[in-house]
Enzyme design. Structure first.
Site, short mmCIF file in Angstrom:
data_model
loop_
_atom_site.label_atom_id
_atom_site.label_comp_id
_atom_site.label_asym_id
_atom_site.label_seq_id
_atom_site.Cartn_x
_atom_site.Cartn_y
_atom_site.Cartn_z
N HIS A 58 -20.76 -5.89 13.18
CA HIS A 58 -20.48 -7.24 12.38
C HIS A 58 -19.76 -7.95 13.51
O HIS A 58 -18.70 -7.03 14.72
CB HIS A 58 -19.67 -6.43 11.23
CG HIS A 58 -18.76 -5.89 11.73
ND1 HIS A 58 -19.22 -4.08 11.45
CD2 HIS A 58 -17.24 -6.14 11.14
CE1 HIS A 58 -17.89 -3.32 11.63
NE2 HIS A 58 -16.65 -4.29 11.55
N HIS A 86 -29.35 -1.56 11.07
CA HIS A 86 -27.87 -1.10 11.93
C HIS A 86 -27.76 -1.31 13.05
O HIS A 86 -27.61 -0.13 13.46
CB HIS A 86 -28.03 0.89 10.84
CG HIS A 86 -26.95 1.42 10.45
ND1 HIS A 86 -25.84 1.08 9.87
CD2 HIS A 86 -26.10 1.57 11.48
CE1 HIS A 86 -24.96 1.67 9.61
NE2 HIS A 86 -24.53 2.31 10.62
N HIS A 125 -8.92 -25.57 25.96
CA HIS A 125 -10.09 -25.86 26.80
C HIS A 125 -10.63 -23.98 26.12
O HIS A 125 -10.28 -22.49 26.65
CB HIS A 125 -10.42 -24.54 27.32
CG HIS A 125 -11.79 -25.19 28.23
ND1 HIS A 125 -11.96 -26.04 29.46
CD2 HIS A 125 -12.75 -24.93 28.22
CE1 HIS A 125 -13.10 -26.01 29.89
NE2 HIS A 125 -13.63 -25.47 28.92
N ARG A 142 1.08 -1.48 0.18
CA ARG A 142 -0.09 -0.34 0.11
C ARG A 142 0.62 1.27 -0.43
O ARG A 142 1.45 1.68 1.00
CB ARG A 142 -1.32 -0.22 1.02
CG ARG A 142 -1.71 -0.61 1.48
CD ARG A 142 -3.27 -0.33 2.03
NE ARG A 142 -3.45 -1.75 2.69
CZ ARG A 142 -4.70 -1.80 3.60
NH1 ARG A 142 -4.87 -0.80 4.53
NH2 ARG A 142 -4.75 -3.04 4.14
N CYS A 194 -10.28 -26.50 32.95
CA CYS A 194 -11.82 -27.22 33.59
C CYS A 194 -11.01 -26.60 35.24
O CYS A 194 -12.65 -26.83 35.87
CB CYS A 194 -11.00 -28.59 33.14
SG CYS A 194 -11.74 -28.64 31.76
#
Lengths: 332, 332
Positions: B165, B112, B292, B20, B198
């Site tokens: 989102h 929205h 986990h 970029r 756990c």
């Protein structure tokens, strides 16, 4: 007394200010900005508003009154307390110790400057000398393992006081991120027999594309894997594991290199919020062949979002080669 | 093609968007906020403004038009590219590979909404199902190692789009932070023969002081060493190493637990900016006895400053026991 608690999954320690009975109501989205004190306790003439000074640069002597160029005081709201025992203990599978340590403020000038770059090179050298002197003193306290010097400039970089200052937090644990750097450098030393950062200095000087400043004894460059746009590191060319072992005779050159790097960043990015910090070796370790102290300067022009938190992976949209070229050409 | 570069000192990888050609001038202090698109490309009726959808919840079928409840599309400005080889290579002491991976957006509703909590429990379940389905699909690509699901809410938490989102970034490397959690859990398993998480669930349920929500199969609690005020983790009580192995029949209960936890945080802190993310096992690993999966919810009401950057040590001013008590009592 704050508590140090260890996260057994992440492996990091957290300072939990457990005794502050702040109500959760106090925490709205804007609560992070501390109220501005009036008058500023860091300005000349307001010395009575800070705790008693620990050390100062005072051409005419004295203490706790006007006449200083820079001074170190205990933080009035310390994250860690200097008195007491660590009292290491467990709670089921969790590990705890008392929040013993030091938290000091280095007031860099009596004037209410917005940035260290407003100071002369001599004044910046004094600030570096104060960092060094405090680290040398605190290494005598055997409870303490690590001293982190850092600076927050601008509210977005976490500064709660406008008057230019740095901080020193000394912890009874070597922080995870530093230990992990030391381990990586030790691994490199193990198969190469050389310091990783010395090799990096050599490669950066040879290619030149990421160099921002090159002085006889110091280099400023934008790291190959910069996490942030315009991230800049400043370090000695010759191997040295502890910042506080820097020769007094080199502090002025270091001050010039650091100040110029900051000035270039401020010009390039229109005085952005930033942090800097010194990564150095643990206070009590002997000189290390494999670790090499360095300044990390982090302009805070982008947001750290969920991906970075979740992974420790960063996305940087400005290649360090472009950033360094731009900074090199910037007059400062 | 973006590049993945490894920082040999910190040991982490950085995505450098090297192609970029943005000018450094573009980066002032406010450049982080992306321009708001008008109309919003995530709203119903604007489907032509996103790349073609990968997956959607559409009661009446179809694709790329209205009529969906939630949909997954490629990110229009991806951090990693799905095509190409990794081409791992070196440059002196540095390591590089091509930025191959996936970057997808999960649009949680055609409306929205400002937060996921505006959705029904059924709709949140659909979103979780989409996370699961995408991870299950992407594990077939052997170049890819890890899928991170995350969500940024509010500009301060890094959100550049207002429409609610989540995102999924899939990397060809297991990220350092996740690998370090897995290593710590493996070490614990090595001397205890049990899963650390756990054991943590058992201890939290037994003491109760940090529990926010307790449902038949899930628990939400504020971790013992919370790095941030009101940090809350949500995880299954029964051992499961991979999020995507969650039984479809449990997704509605998980949706309830996650949504209620978020609602409580939003009520307690007046809709703060926040991130959440899922820590799960590497895509291609077999089921692990020692790791986990879990959600981490991080309200962004404090600033991360120099000390945290420099050390990985955090300072938290709200004890998790106070935060959890407050959240428990909050109606949601």
């Amino acid at each position: 007394m704050p508590e140090l608690r260890r996260d057994p999954v992440a492996g990091c320690w957290v300072i939990e200010a457990s005794e502050r009975a702040r109500r959760p109501d106090d925490f709205g989205p804007v609560a992070a900005a501390a109220p501005r004190s009036e008058p500023c306790p860091f300005c000349e003439g307001s010395e009575r508003l800070t705790p008693h000074e620990i050390l100062a640069v005072r051409p005419n002597g004295g203490a706790n009154g006007p006449g200083w160029r820079s001074r170190v005081v205990p933080n009035k709201f310390p994250a860690l307390m200097v008195e007491g025992d660590l009292a290491k203990r467990g709670d089921g599978l969790y590990d705890i110790m008392n929040g013993v340590g030091a938290h000091e403020v280095i007031i860099e000038t009596p004037r209410h400057e917005l940035s260290l770059t407003g100071l002369s090179e001599d004044e910046v050298r004094d600030v570096l000398w104060l960092y060094k002197a405090r680290l040398l003193d605190l290494r005598n306290d055997r409870r303490l393992q690590y001293g982190l010097v850092f600076k927050n400039v601008g509210e977005r970089a976490g500064a709660s006081m406008e008057h230019t200052h740095s901080q020193l937090i000394v912890t009874p644990i070597v922080p995870l991120r530093v230990q992990s750097e030391i381990d990586n450098c030790q691994q490199y030393f193990g198969y190469r027999g050389r310091c990783l950062l010395c090799d990096m200095v050599a490669q950066e000087l040879s290619s030149g594309v990421r160099v921002v400043l090159d002085t006889p004894n110091f280099i400023a460059f934008d790291p190959f894997a910069s996490r942030f746009p315009f991230e800049t590191h400043v370090l000695p060319k010759r191997h040295l594991s502890h910042f506080e072992a820097t020769d007094d005779g080199l502090l002025l050159e270091l001050a010039r290199c650091l100040r110029s790097s900051l000035l270039k960043i401020e010009k390039a990015l229109d005085r952005p919020p930033y942090n800097y910090l010194i990564h150095t070796s643990p206070l009590n370790s002997k000189p290390l062949e494999h670790y090499h102290w360095h300044f990390e300067i982090i302009p805070r022009i982008t947001r750290v979002a969920g991906f970075e938190w979740g992974t420790g992976f960063y996305i940087n949209t400005v290649p360090p080669e472009s950033a360094a070229r731009y900074l090199r050409e910037m007059q400062a």
